[in-house]
Design an enzyme around this catalytic site. Sequence first.
Site, PDB file in Angstrom:
ATOM      1  N   LYS A  36       0.875  -1.308  -0.020  1.00 42.16           N
ATOM      2  CA  LYS A  36       0.040   0.097  -0.017  1.00 42.16           C
ATOM      3  C   LYS A  36       0.847   1.439   0.050  1.00 42.16           C
ATOM      4  CE  LYS A  36      -4.195   1.935   2.720  1.00 42.16           C
ATOM      5  NZ  LYS A  36      -4.881   1.833   3.959  1.00 42.16           N
TER       6      LYS A  36
ATOM      7  N   SER B 139      -9.851   2.024   3.008  1.00 44.65           N
ATOM      8  CA  SER B 139      -8.973   2.607   2.134  1.00 44.65           C
ATOM      9  C   SER B 139      -7.950   1.861   1.424  1.00 44.65           C
ATOM     10  CB  SER B 139      -8.231   3.840   2.854  1.00 44.65           C
ATOM     11  OG  SER B 139      -7.369   2.908   3.637  1.00 44.65           O
TER      12      SER B 139
ATOM     13  N   SER C 150      -9.961  -0.444   7.225  1.00 39.69           N
ATOM     14  CA  SER C 150      -9.224  -0.198   5.587  1.00 39.69           C
ATOM     15  C   SER C 150      -8.589  -1.328   4.903  1.00 39.69           C
ATOM     16  CB  SER C 150      -8.175   0.815   5.816  1.00 39.69           C
ATOM     17  OG  SER C 150      -8.956   2.230   5.820  1.00 39.69           O
TER      18      SER C 150
END
Lengths: 487, 505, 97
Positions: A80, A155, A179
């Site tokens: 990420k 997210s 997330s």
Amino acid sequence: MRSLYELPAFVVSRKIQDQEISAEEYISIIIERIKEVDSKVNSFTSLNFEGALTMSRAIDKKIKEGINTGLLTGIPVGIKDNISVQGLKNTCASRMLSEYVSPYDATVVSKIKEQGGIIIGKLNMDEFGMGTTSEYSSFGPVRNPWDLEYVAGGSSGGSAASVASLQIPLSLGSDTGGSIRCPSSFCSVIGIKPTYGSVSRSGLISYSNSLEQIGPIARTIYDLVPILNVISGEDPKDNTTVHKKYDYQLNTIDNLLTKKYKVGVLNEFIDDSEIEVARTSQKKVKQLEDYGCELEDTRIPLADYALASYYVIATAEASSNLSRYDNLRYGYEGSPEGYEWNSYFSESRSKFGDEVKLRILLGSYVLSAGYFGKYYAKAQTIRSMIKREFDILFNKYDILLLPTMPVLPFKLGEKISQPIEQYNLDVYTILANLAGLTAISIPAGLSEKGFPIGVQLIANAFDEQKLIDAAVILERAEGFEKWIPRI
Amino acid sequence: MISKMKTGQVLKIGLELHCQLTNLQTKLFCDCLSNYRNSSPNENTCPICLGLPGTLPLLNKKAVEFASMICMAFNCNIPEKISFYRKNYFYPDLPKNYQITQYNSYELSSIGYEGAIEFVGESKSKTDTSADDQERSKVRIARVQLEEDPGKITYEEDKSAVNNYSLIDYNRAGVSLVEIVTEPDFSSPLAVRTFLKEIVNLFEYLGVTDPSLEGSVRCDVNVSLGGGKKVEIKNISSFKEVEKSIYYEITRQKTLIMHDIDVKSETRHWDEKRKVTVAARSKEEEEEYRYFPEPDIPRIILGSKFVSRVRATLPELPIERLKRYTDVYKISDHTAKILINDKRISDFFEESLRYYKSPIEISNWIVNELLTKINEKDRQGISDHNVRGLDFLSVLPSQVAEVAKLVEEKSLNRNIARDIFDKSIESGTSPLKIIENLEIEKISDEASIIKIIQDILNSQPQLIEQSKNNPNVINYVLGLIMKETRGRVNPQIAMKLIKESLEAN
Amino acid sequence: MGTDIKKLCALAKLEIPEQNIAEISGKVKEVLLMFDKLDEFTTEGFEIKSTEDLKFERAFENLRDDRPRPTLESSGKTRPKLKLKNTKDGYVLGPRI
């Protein structure tokens, strides 16, 4: 025969170590797959193909020399874009950091490299992790591999979508209020939020420090456990990590049948969800029962206050964490020459996206003079109370079951710019973050129209093993590996 | 002991001291060097102290220990657990745009709280009979907290308006700083000066900082008159300026009051060049620091044994030393105070005692002779900074010990001893050596002198004849002897011997 | 709710274009309304000490030792130097104060 990119990581890694195939061949196949697919999904923010190939060759060389290459030998891992990888851009999907290259590796990244894992690229996300759909990104929204017009969840949308679309077998996300779990649920992959303090945050760009943890996403629990073992552990670079032995096992079904876990079912949450989500959750309850678990209805009385408590704490911490982005030492192009400092800071910081700005303003407000007691202190008190309620529940139950998300994936743009509507989607996931617990989202099935549904299991702090055991059961019960989006 | 100014308004002064823990190896939250003073710009930095994304603070154990030692010296309470807070404000010298510090509003977070310290007070001259009755002043300490120093901003041009940009050096960012906040217990600028002098000395005794390093000990001041609003003065570069800024601020506030203008609660900066305080920001802005608990640093459990363990390692403090000097060594209070008021002098004294254990004699030599010398040099402007030094004089403790010993054990005349001591200080030679040389050189045995006289008479035999009519010949011969010996002979003895020699021939 | 959005922007050093002020102001108010849920919660009957929160604790003994990092030469490792942007003679270029 299935292509290598479709196979679980542990299977391919074995083949590489046995020299059936080379790491380089595998990485080349993965690169081709990403090139073919990601233009549709938009899950990557930057790619590390050259670096990955170089690393794969080094691994092949080691294998030939008989050197042990580790638990993740030859496996490409996507990271990420809020987790630092040395030499790669680290943008957090924000224009504020569009030119920032990290000079160091996050602890989790070093650990993956040490175990033969190969960093293949950085993954798209909501800016600084603030969002539930992965639409708030300077790179454009992540698209759901199951239907490109739908949100992937957030997210860590890129982390889930890249794995779901068979581009890579493993990724790292971060979970501040769901997330990892939300996009895992929306994309039908398995993602775990580890116990607070079990995985180092060193190198994770903070959104809300007291809530978030890095965690892995995979297509099967058999791939999830090795990488979880690799990244867990006390880290001298993170004073909030806990010294403990982290050695998670993949137990056999026969072994698990004897465990007879007590599972508390959070029925109110199931009932409050969309009908297909509720139905699927009940199916999971049934499956656990079939495998010898004891199920019982239960509830968390203070859950009503969780959302306010969570967003007060998250925005407060975020407003402070994001202060450092002033475009002086690093950031994006531009020079302070000729500026008065106040105007330079304000102008530089206007590069934040709207949702980030909103949360910074909210956080600044709740911490400002005279409001600390009304908001932050109160939120922390409620947080402690919620933790107490969980303590009581975990005296009785090994695991709690609830949906990951109250809804099915929705269309891109449908809830954009509607903060409260989006925040409300987090109510089931934020609980584990508030109380520092571990929680996992496991693929539970597909809706009639073919959208993924995830079931969430929560366990007490450092009880990841129970979640893993339950995941093994559920994977056995329905074999969710077959739920692959056509793309 | 609140004194009233001439206008009848009660003056209250409080201090906020900042002491860098320069004797640490590393910064407060990373392993960069604590000593940033020898590095080129931004060289002494790392991802942590530059506040790079994703870095976390790693608290320095020794910094906590040093801070607790300061707390002990100030008689503060030390809690069993401490925690850190973020003070949020934007400024270009602050890499994270917040400072990690401690804060006591929501919980007891700071390493020390509610202390009090007596300051010994400046010793007045011996003739001042009131010296002994002088009351010790007590200052209450509100709290002691551990925090990080920001970086430094400089300009290429002196006038800031000319510059198009500033230059930032983060080498200092993250250096350990201990903030000590006093209650407004000072009632005069002089008291502040005396206190500061003593505190700097105390820090040196504790071994936590080197006060001679520029910027290692800094001080903000708050001043209120007649129970009015508190005005804070920041940006004061040296202790000398502290006093000046207070005087200025008193005058400014008095003038305002005289004209019936309200004194605003605000922070003002000391403009060193113009010698005025300038409004910096209002209190309202300052209240927006948005303090909240630092989530990256756990609450630190010091434990119940922490205090006793650190206390055991605490060096002797000035006040304890004073007691030992007066009680054990029987040194006068006046002399003892002078000794302890500068750790280096006191250490010098202690070292001298190792060579000759006569505390009173040695202390007198140091205070009456050595320090007089140093003060003379001081007046010539040789040393500056917060601490005066012995460094420029090449005096060894053994030299003082030897002089003292000569006087006490060999009953050397004090005046001669003083001369010898002066010579010793100037040349760096040991007093014993000087004495030896003097004694070798002194030609007092008659045989040697007679030999010199004979040599003169042998080379100038006409003198014998002339001496019978001219009594001045004796003086002439004496002159020759003196010339020959560079004045080393005793003239009385020589005169007698010359007479005898002339007569004998 | 007296939220002065401009004051808040100044505090947070955020520049928000005039035409967006109304929208963001509306959103802030909307979320703060949600935060008011906290007011319904009473802590009566619960004893909560300020130190009894979820904050981690760590023993003093487990803190970092005061040891400088090994110099690059002696460790044999090359630490990649961060390239700070806009530097002059090693200084970071800053705005006027």
